[in-house]
Structures are given as C-alpha cells and as structure tokens.
Scaffold this motif. Structure first.
Motif, PDB file in Angstrom:
ATOM      1  N   THR A  43       0.839  -1.200   0.000  1.00 58.83           N
ATOM      2  CA  THR A  43       0.000   0.000   0.000  1.00 58.83           C
ATOM      3  C   THR A  43       0.872   1.247   0.000  1.00 58.83           C
ATOM      4  N   ILE A  44       0.714   2.057  -1.028  1.00 60.99           N
ATOM      5  CA  ILE A  44       1.446   3.329  -1.118  1.00 60.99           C
ATOM      6  C   ILE A  44       0.402   4.442  -1.127  1.00 60.99           C
ATOM      7  N   GLY A  45       0.453   5.305  -0.128  1.00 59.88           N
ATOM      8  CA  GLY A  45      -0.459   6.440  -0.078  1.00 59.88           C
ATOM      9  C   GLY A  45       0.291   7.725  -0.387  1.00 59.88           C
ATOM     10  N   LEU A  46      -0.451   8.740  -0.790  1.00 66.19           N
ATOM     11  CA  LEU A  46       0.163  10.042  -1.090  1.00 66.19           C
ATOM     12  C   LEU A  46      -0.534  11.138  -0.299  1.00 66.19           C
ATOM     13  N   ALA A  47       0.248  12.127   0.125  1.00 69.96           N
ATOM     14  CA  ALA A  47      -0.319  13.337   0.734  1.00 69.96           C
ATOM     15  C   ALA A  47       0.076  14.511  -0.165  1.00 69.96           C
ATOM     16  N   PRO A  51      -4.957  21.062  -4.138  1.00 73.52           N
ATOM     17  CA  PRO A  51      -5.619  21.003  -5.447  1.00 73.52           C
ATOM     18  C   PRO A  51      -5.486  19.646  -6.133  1.00 73.52           C
ATOM     19  N   ASP A  52      -4.537  18.817  -5.658  1.00 70.38           N
ATOM     20  CA  ASP A  52      -4.313  17.525  -6.312  1.00 70.38           C
ATOM     21  C   ASP A  52      -5.026  16.371  -5.607  1.00 70.38           C
ATOM     22  N   ILE A  53      -5.699  16.635  -4.499  1.00 65.81           N
ATOM     23  CA  ILE A  53      -6.377  15.540  -3.787  1.00 65.81           C
ATOM     24  C   ILE A  53      -7.409  14.884  -4.704  1.00 65.81           C
ATOM     25  N   HIS A  54      -8.272  15.693  -5.284  1.00 58.60           N
ATOM     26  CA  HIS A  54      -9.334  15.100  -6.107  1.00 58.60           C
ATOM     27  C   HIS A  54      -8.775  14.405  -7.355  1.00 58.60           C
ATOM     28  N   PRO A  55      -7.932  15.074  -8.156  1.00 57.98           N
ATOM     29  CA  PRO A  55      -7.439  14.380  -9.357  1.00 57.98           C
ATOM     30  C   PRO A  55      -6.672  13.100  -9.046  1.00 57.98           C
ATOM     31  N   ILE A  56      -5.882  13.107  -7.976  1.00 61.22           N
ATOM     32  CA  ILE A  56      -5.096  11.896  -7.690  1.00 61.22           C
ATOM     33  C   ILE A  56      -6.004  10.754  -7.240  1.00 61.22           C
ATOM     34  N   ASN A  57      -6.951  11.078  -6.390  1.00 59.81           N
ATOM     35  CA  ASN A  57      -7.897  10.044  -5.951  1.00 59.81           C
ATOM     36  C   ASN A  57      -8.686   9.522  -7.156  1.00 59.81           C
ATOM     37  N   HIS A  58      -9.133  10.437  -7.981  1.00 60.69           N
ATOM     38  CA  HIS A  58     -10.009  10.086  -9.104  1.00 60.69           C
ATOM     39  C   HIS A  58      -9.277   9.278 -10.184  1.00 60.69           C
ATOM     40  N   HIS A  59      -8.082   9.710 -10.546  1.00 65.23           N
ATOM     41  CA  HIS A  59      -7.395   9.074 -11.687  1.00 65.23           C
ATOM     42  C   HIS A  59      -6.599   7.838 -11.306  1.00 65.23           C
ATOM     43  N   TYR A  60      -6.107   7.779 -10.061  1.00 69.41           N
ATOM     44  CA  TYR A  60      -5.140   6.704  -9.750  1.00 69.41           C
ATOM     45  C   TYR A  60      -5.648   5.744  -8.673  1.00 69.41           C
ATOM     46  N   ASP A  61      -6.761   6.074  -8.034  1.00 69.74           N
ATOM     47  CA  ASP A  61      -7.349   5.193  -7.034  1.00 69.74           C
ATOM     48  C   ASP A  61      -6.315   4.700  -6.014  1.00 69.74           C
ATOM     49  N   ILE A  62      -5.594   5.653  -5.450  1.00 69.09           N
ATOM     50  CA  ILE A  62      -4.666   5.314  -4.374  1.00 69.09           C
ATOM     51  C   ILE A  62      -5.083   6.107  -3.127  1.00 69.09           C
ATOM     52  N   PRO A  63      -4.725   5.617  -1.943  1.00 67.16           N
ATOM     53  CA  PRO A  63      -5.136   6.330  -0.723  1.00 67.16           C
ATOM     54  C   PRO A  63      -4.508   7.722  -0.672  1.00 67.16           C
ATOM     55  N   ALA A  89     -13.207  16.105  -1.340  1.00 74.07           N
ATOM     56  CA  ALA A  89     -12.308  16.024  -2.503  1.00 74.07           C
ATOM     57  C   ALA A  89     -11.752  14.616  -2.698  1.00 74.07           C
ATOM     58  N   GLY A  90     -11.930  13.733  -1.701  1.00 78.51           N
ATOM     59  CA  GLY A  90     -11.493  12.348  -1.872  1.00 78.51           C
ATOM     60  C   GLY A  90     -10.411  11.895  -0.910  1.00 78.51           C
ATOM     61  N   ALA A  91      -9.993  12.767   0.009  1.00 79.74           N
ATOM     62  CA  ALA A  91      -8.981  12.326   0.982  1.00 79.74           C
ATOM     63  C   ALA A  91      -9.617  11.340   1.959  1.00 79.74           C
ATOM     64  N   ILE A  92      -8.843  10.307   2.332  1.00 79.94           N
ATOM     65  CA  ILE A  92      -9.354   9.354   3.331  1.00 79.94           C
ATOM     66  C   ILE A  92      -8.776   9.652   4.709  1.00 79.94           C
ATOM     67  N   GLY A  93      -7.889  10.635   4.777  1.00 78.61           N
ATOM     68  CA  GLY A  93      -7.293  10.960   6.061  1.00 78.61           C
ATOM     69  C   GLY A  93      -6.450  12.197   5.949  1.00 78.61           C
ATOM     70  N   SER A  94      -5.758  12.515   7.044  1.00 77.44           N
ATOM     71  CA  SER A  94      -4.903  13.700   7.030  1.00 77.44           C
ATOM     72  C   SER A  94      -3.714  13.507   7.953  1.00 77.44           C
ATOM     73  N   LEU A  95      -2.596  14.101   7.564  1.00 73.46           N
ATOM     74  CA  LEU A  95      -1.502  14.292   8.502  1.00 73.46           C
ATOM     75  C   LEU A  95      -1.962  15.341   9.505  1.00 73.46           C
TER      76      LEU A  95
END
Ligand SMILES: O=C[C@H](O)COP(=O)(O)O
Length: 227
Positions: A43-47, A51-63, A89-95
C-alpha cells in the motif's frame, strides 16, 4: 477506497510543497505510486497539495491524505481548510501536527476526534518518544515518529536513531496498542524501510527521496523491495 482499512505495511509519501509536487509533477508521482502498488501489492499512499487531492484520488485510485486540516468547523472562516472539504475532494485521512506545521495539543486532539467522527484516518506526527506517548493517548490511527533534524537529509532515522523507533513502538504498545506506528525522516532505500519494519513499525512516512527523484517509480520499487 475505504477509510480505516489500509493494509500494513504502509508507505506514505508526503509531497510537501516541492516544485516537483505541483501540477503535472504530482501526477508523475501518483502514476509511479499506482504502478509500484500494482507490481508489489504494498500500500502506497500520497499526501499531495490540496488542489491535487481530487485528481489523484479520481485518476489513480490510491489512498490520499491531506497534509493538514484546520481545526475549524465549516462556517465563517476565510483561507482555512475544514476537513469536510478534503473529505469531499477524496482524501481518506490527514496528517496532523507535521514537523513543518506544528499544532498545539488541543488542536491536535480536535483534529484527531474530527477525523475519527468523519470516518477518516489520522496520522499524527511526533518528534520524540515523550511526545509519541502523549499523542498515542489521543487514539489516532497512526503516530509517525520523525526526528526533525533528519528530515530531508540523506541519513535515515532507521540508520541514525533506531532507538527512537523502538522506544516509540514500546511506549505506544503500553499506552494504546491500537495505534499504528510509522517512522520517517531521510528514508531512501529498501533497507531503511525493512529496518523500520523489523523494529516494529507498521510503515514509513517519507518525502524527498521519492518527490525529488528523477525516476520516482524506481525509488518506490527499491523502497518496497524487501517487504
Ligand atoms: O513527511 C515526511 C517527512 O517529513 C520526511 O521527509 P523526508 O523523507 O524528506 O526526510
């Protein structure tokens, strides 16, 4: 992507505000994360930046995690970021309380509780074992232990300060064993990640080695190679 269900080990890449993280740069890293997740099953997640939360969640389906949320309810605030906005926007969590964005303990508690109530994951950052003890009592999903002096450097916490990792793992087990422990600062190779896992953590939080790499996929491949 279901919150509260990330597999261990977790490799969480904070894109920070690096030039390489802006616009197409974020997509380049997200593509690499998707590719290496598919190859390795890790599992590789990105923070990313907001502005990139929605596009990254939408296009790449990663946490996707936010880098920070403001401890405010939706309402009459300007220039703040309520957690419901990053959730939507699609974030599943936050730092929370990253070394580069420290909060006071009351606001950390507010964020951890609000994230839990919203069905989202909290990853609270800590700088030493005593702080880790206090933060684990708040019941976040993750505590990420990062010695500030090693952040952004070439020597990892696994190499320079394994004691802070084992000390954090031990104190979290005593205070709140449900909390998962990540570690970070200078993590740059499969060996650093393997050492962190062998010392009892559930994964790593890292940034520069991936974000500033010429080939982020190659670095990610190496990072997960010994898992
Ligand atoms: O959020 C990530 C940490 O601050 C570690 O950053 P780094 O991997 O560049 O040392």
């Amino acid at each position: 992507m279901k919150p509260n269900s990330l597999n261990t080990p977790l490799v969480l890449v904070n894109l920070k505000c690096y030039t390489e993280s802006i616009g197409n740069g974020a997509h380049r890293i997200a593509r690499a994360a998707r590719e290496v997740t598919d190859e390795s099953g890790v599992t590789i997640g990105l923070a990313p930046l907001y502005p990139d939360i929605h596009p990254i969640n939408h296009h790449y389906d990663i946490p996707v995690f936010a880098q920070h949320v403001d401890p405010v309810e939706p309402g009459a605030h300007t220039g703040r970021m309520p957690l419901l906005a990053v959730k939507s926007a699609g974030a599943i969590g936050s730092l929370v309380n990253h070394s580069e964005y420290r909060l006071n303990i009351a606001d950390i508690e507010k964020n951890v509780t609000a994230l839990r109530d919203a069905g989202m994951l909290s990853c609270v950052c800590s700088n030493n074992i005593a702080t880790t003890a206090a933060l684990s009592a708040l019941g976040p999903d993750y505590v990420a232990i990062e010695p500030p002096e090693l952040i952004g450097g070439k020597i990892s916490v696994s190499e320079a300060n394994p004691g802070i990792i084992t000390g954090s793992v031990d104190i979290v087990k005593k205070i709140n064993p449900a909390v998962k422990v990540l570690t970070g600062a200078g993590i740059h190779s499969g060996k650093c990640v393997k050492t962190a896992i062998d010392l009892g953590t559930d994964g790593v939080l890292l940034a520069s080695s991936v974000v500033k790499a010429e080939d982020p996929a190659a670095v990610l491949r190496d990072l997960v190679s010994l898992l």
